[in-house]
Design a protein around this motif. Structure first.
Motif, short mmCIF file in Angstrom:
data_model
loop_
_atom_site.label_atom_id
_atom_site.label_comp_id
_atom_site.label_asym_id
_atom_site.label_seq_id
_atom_site.Cartn_x
_atom_site.Cartn_y
_atom_site.Cartn_z
N ILE A 5 0.84 -1.20 0.00
CA ILE A 5 0.00 0.00 0.00
C ILE A 5 0.87 1.25 0.00
CG2 ILE A 5 -1.63 1.36 1.39
CD1 ILE A 5 -2.87 -1.29 2.28
N CYS A 8 2.53 1.83 -3.27
CA CYS A 8 1.55 2.23 -4.27
C CYS A 8 1.14 3.69 -4.10
CB CYS A 8 0.32 1.33 -4.14
SG CYS A 8 -0.93 1.71 -5.32
N THR A 9 0.92 4.11 -2.88
CA THR A 9 0.42 5.47 -2.68
C THR A 9 1.45 6.49 -3.15
OG1 THR A 9 1.17 5.33 -0.41
CG2 THR A 9 -1.16 4.94 -0.81
N TRP A 30 -7.53 5.46 -6.16
CA TRP A 30 -6.61 4.73 -5.30
C TRP A 30 -6.67 3.23 -5.55
CZ3 TRP A 30 -3.31 7.31 -1.99
CH2 TRP A 30 -3.51 8.69 -1.92
N GLY A 31 -7.62 2.81 -6.36
CA GLY A 31 -7.68 1.41 -6.73
C GLY A 31 -8.28 0.50 -5.68
N PHE A 32 -8.84 1.07 -4.63
CA PHE A 32 -9.33 0.22 -3.54
C PHE A 32 -10.83 -0.03 -3.62
CE2 PHE A 32 -5.57 2.25 -1.50
CZ PHE A 32 -4.80 1.11 -1.46
N ARG A 37 -7.51 -4.42 -4.06
CA ARG A 37 -6.09 -4.76 -4.12
C ARG A 37 -5.32 -3.64 -4.82
NH1 ARG A 37 -6.56 -8.61 -0.42
NH2 ARG A 37 -8.01 -10.22 -1.08
N CYS A 38 -4.05 -3.50 -4.45
CA CYS A 38 -3.18 -2.55 -5.12
C CYS A 38 -1.85 -3.24 -5.33
CB CYS A 38 -3.02 -1.30 -4.25
SG CYS A 38 -2.15 0.02 -5.07
N ASN A 124 0.79 1.75 -11.18
CA ASN A 124 -0.11 2.22 -10.12
C ASN A 124 -0.79 0.97 -9.57
OD1 ASN A 124 -2.13 1.67 -11.98
ND2 ASN A 124 -2.47 3.81 -12.50
N CYS A 125 -2.00 1.08 -9.08
CA CYS A 125 -2.60 -0.09 -8.43
C CYS A 125 -2.89 -1.22 -9.40
CB CYS A 125 -3.88 0.32 -7.71
SG CYS A 125 -3.56 1.18 -6.16
N GLU A 126 -3.27 -0.88 -10.64
CA GLU A 126 -3.72 -1.96 -11.52
C GLU A 126 -3.19 -1.85 -12.95
OE1 GLU A 126 -7.92 0.43 -11.28
OE2 GLU A 126 -7.62 -1.50 -10.32
#
Ligand SMILES: *[C@@H]1O[C@H](CO)[C@@H](O)[C@H](O)[C@H]1NC(C)=O
Length: 213
Positions: A5, A8-9, A30-32, A37-38, A124-126
Motif C-alpha cells: 500500500i 503504491c500510494t 486509489w484502486g481500492f 487490491r493494489c 499504479n494499483c492496476e
C-alpha cells in the motif's frame, strides 16, 4: 500488504496529477474501490517480465497463464508492420490488433522469439507501464542495412486481480503498445528514405510535420 500500500500510494501521488482517470471520485483513483487490491513493485515487475516473455520466449502455456481470455491488444505500430507501411493493409489503423487471447495466440504464436531489454517499469494499483528497447543490431532485420536504426517502445498494461493463491496474481487484460515502427521498417528495408541529405540540413522541427507541396 502494508508495504504494498505504501509503495503504491507514493506512485499514485505522481500518477494522479499526470493522468486523472477516476471520474471525479477520489477513491477510485486509489484502486481500492473495486477488488480492494493494489499491486506492489514485485507484482508490477512480474507483469512487466510476463509481457517481455510473451515476445522473447513465447509459448501458448505462458500466454494462457498470464493473459485473460478477453485480453485486447491495441498497437498501431504492430498494425503498421503487418500492413507493411501501406495505407490499405489487412488491419485498419486504430482497430484492435488482437481482440482476444485466442487472436493474440494465433498472431504472436507464429512469430519468432525476439529479445528486448526493459528500460523502465512504472505502475499504479492496476496498470503497469514498460519502456523497452531492442538490442542492436535489430534481431528482426534479415536483409539488414549497414547502419541500423534503434527501436524503442512503450507498453501500457492494464491488469485484473487474479487471487493471492495464484502464481499470477495480476493478469494482463489490456495492452496498449506503441514503438518506433518507422525504424523497424527501415531496418527491414521496407522503408528506404530518399531524403537523408535534406534531413541532415533540416533545422526547424515543424517542417517535418508539414505537407510537402
Ligand atoms: C520461443 O521460446 C520458447 C521458450 O523458450 C520456445 O518453447 C519456443 O519454441 C520458441 N519459439 C520459437 C518460434 O522459436
Amino acid at each position: 500488504m502494508r508495504n504494498s500500500i505504501l509503495a503504491c500510494t507514493g506512485l499514485l501521488a505522481l500518477g494522479a496529477i499526470a493522468a486523472p482517470n477516476n471520474g471525479g471520485d477520489p477513491w477510485n483513483g486509489w484502486g481500492f474501490s473495486g477488488n480492494g487490491r493494489c499491486m506492489n513493485d514485485d507484482q508490477a515487475n512480474k507483469v512487466a517480465n510476463n509481457f517481455a516473455s510473451l515476445i522473447s520466449a513465447y509459448t501458448t502455456t505462458l500466454a494462457n497463464s498470464v493473459l485473460t481470455t478477453t485480453v485486447q491488444d491495441y498497437s498501431d505500430s504492430v498494425i503498421e508492420l503487418i500492413d507493411g507501411g501501406c495505407p490499405s493493409g489487412p488491419i485498419a489503423l486504430g482497430s484492435a490488433t488482437f481482440a482476444s487471447r485466442a487472436s493474440f495466440e494465433a498472431g504472436q504464436g507464429s512469430q519468432p522469439n525476439l529479445t528486448f531489454n526493459i528500460l523502465n517499469v512504472w505502475h499504479n494499483c492496476e496498470s503497469v507501464t514498460v519502456r523497452w528497447r531492442l538490442p542492436m543490431p535489430n534481431p528482426v532485420a534479415t536483409a539488414a542495412p549497414a547502419v541500423q536504426e534503434e527501436v524503442t517502445g512503450i507498453a501500457v498494461l492494464e491488469t485484473v486481480w487474479n487471487g493471492w493463491r495464484s502464481p499470477q496474481q495480476f493478469l494482463i487484460n489490456m495492452i496498449y503498445s506503441e514503438f518506433n515502427s518507422g525504424a523497424w521498417l527501415y531496418d527491414l528495408e521496407i522503408f528506404k528514405p530518399a531524403n537523408c541529405a535534406a534531413a541532415r540540413r533540416m533545422r526547424s522541427l515543424p517542417s517535418y510535420f508539414a505537407r510537402k507541396n
